[in-house]
Design an enzyme around this catalytic site. Structure first.
Site, short mmCIF file in Angstrom:
data_model
loop_
_atom_site.label_atom_id
_atom_site.label_comp_id
_atom_site.label_asym_id
_atom_site.label_seq_id
_atom_site.Cartn_x
_atom_site.Cartn_y
_atom_site.Cartn_z
CB ILE A 79 47.63 -26.29 -26.83
CG1 ILE A 79 46.15 -26.64 -26.63
CG2 ILE A 79 47.86 -25.33 -27.97
CD1 ILE A 79 45.27 -25.44 -26.28
CD GLU A 113 57.44 -19.24 -29.19
OE1 GLU A 113 58.26 -18.49 -28.64
OE2 GLU A 113 57.05 -20.31 -28.65
CG ASN A 118 46.87 -23.33 -36.12
OD1 ASN A 118 45.65 -23.29 -36.31
ND2 ASN A 118 47.43 -24.18 -35.27
CE1 TYR A 125 46.26 -20.51 -28.14
CE2 TYR A 125 47.37 -20.18 -30.23
CZ TYR A 125 47.03 -20.99 -29.17
OH TYR A 125 47.44 -22.30 -29.15
#
Length: 179
Positions: A79, A113, A118, A125
């Site tokens: 993404i 993953e 990050n 998420y």
């Protein structure tokens, strides 16, 4: 927020004609450690792969997401959002589209993953119910950084659906997604 400040996005399946623009987003996001054109051509020829891209209201591609859907599981392969459009809900809109695609295809679990550094992506998420279930040591080849392995619970369970529906309603307040 009034309607004039709502970001208008167009999200659709990625086409082979999009790949040059997608690779440019990759270069902006990942520098020399980005996927090649050939990698994207291979992905779009893979029956397991489901790729979507987002465009702004002028038709400029600004992000994409890809998954592999195998039996009851989806793996988010990548993404990315153009740096000029980060922190504007584009990544969340793409994640939303991928989850909708999983619902449509009867996928129960989603995994990915993500670099341990990050923090913004991990927060997104977690907002959508992903939990860290382990680490892949030295997963990223560019700097040997570890990756968190994240999973959802069954997306058809009430707990996940309640969280997803709440996030969807909040997303609709700031982004108009035309699919």
């Amino acid at each position: 927020m009034n309607n004039s400040s709502i970001l208008k996005l167009f999200v659709r399946e990625m086409l082979k004609t999009d790949i040059d623009n997608i690779v440019n987003i990759e270069k902006e996001s990942y520098g020399e450690h980005h996927w090649s054109k050939e990698s994207f051509f291979n992905e779009l020829s893979n029956d397991l792969a489901h790729y979507f891209c987002a465009a702004d209201e002028n038709g400029n591609l600004i992000g994409y997401i890809g998954t592999w859907q195998i039996m009851e599981e989806a793996h988010i392969t990548n993404i990315s959002v153009h740096p000029d459009y980060r922190r504007k809900k584009v990544g969340e809109s793409l994640l939303h589209t991928a989850i909708e695609d999983c619902y449509k295809n009867g996928i129960k679990y989603i995994t990915l993953e993500v670099r341990v550094s990050n923090i913004k992506a991990i927060g997104l998420y977690e907002k959508y119910g992903f939990k860290s279930l382990g680490t892949r040591k030295q997963y990223y080849q560019d700097n040997n950084e570890d990756a968190l392995i994240m999973w959802t619970e069954n997306i058809f369970y009430d707990k996940f659906k309640t969280l997803y529906n709440k996030n969807t309603e909040n997303l609709k307040k700031v982004v108009s997604i035309n699919e």
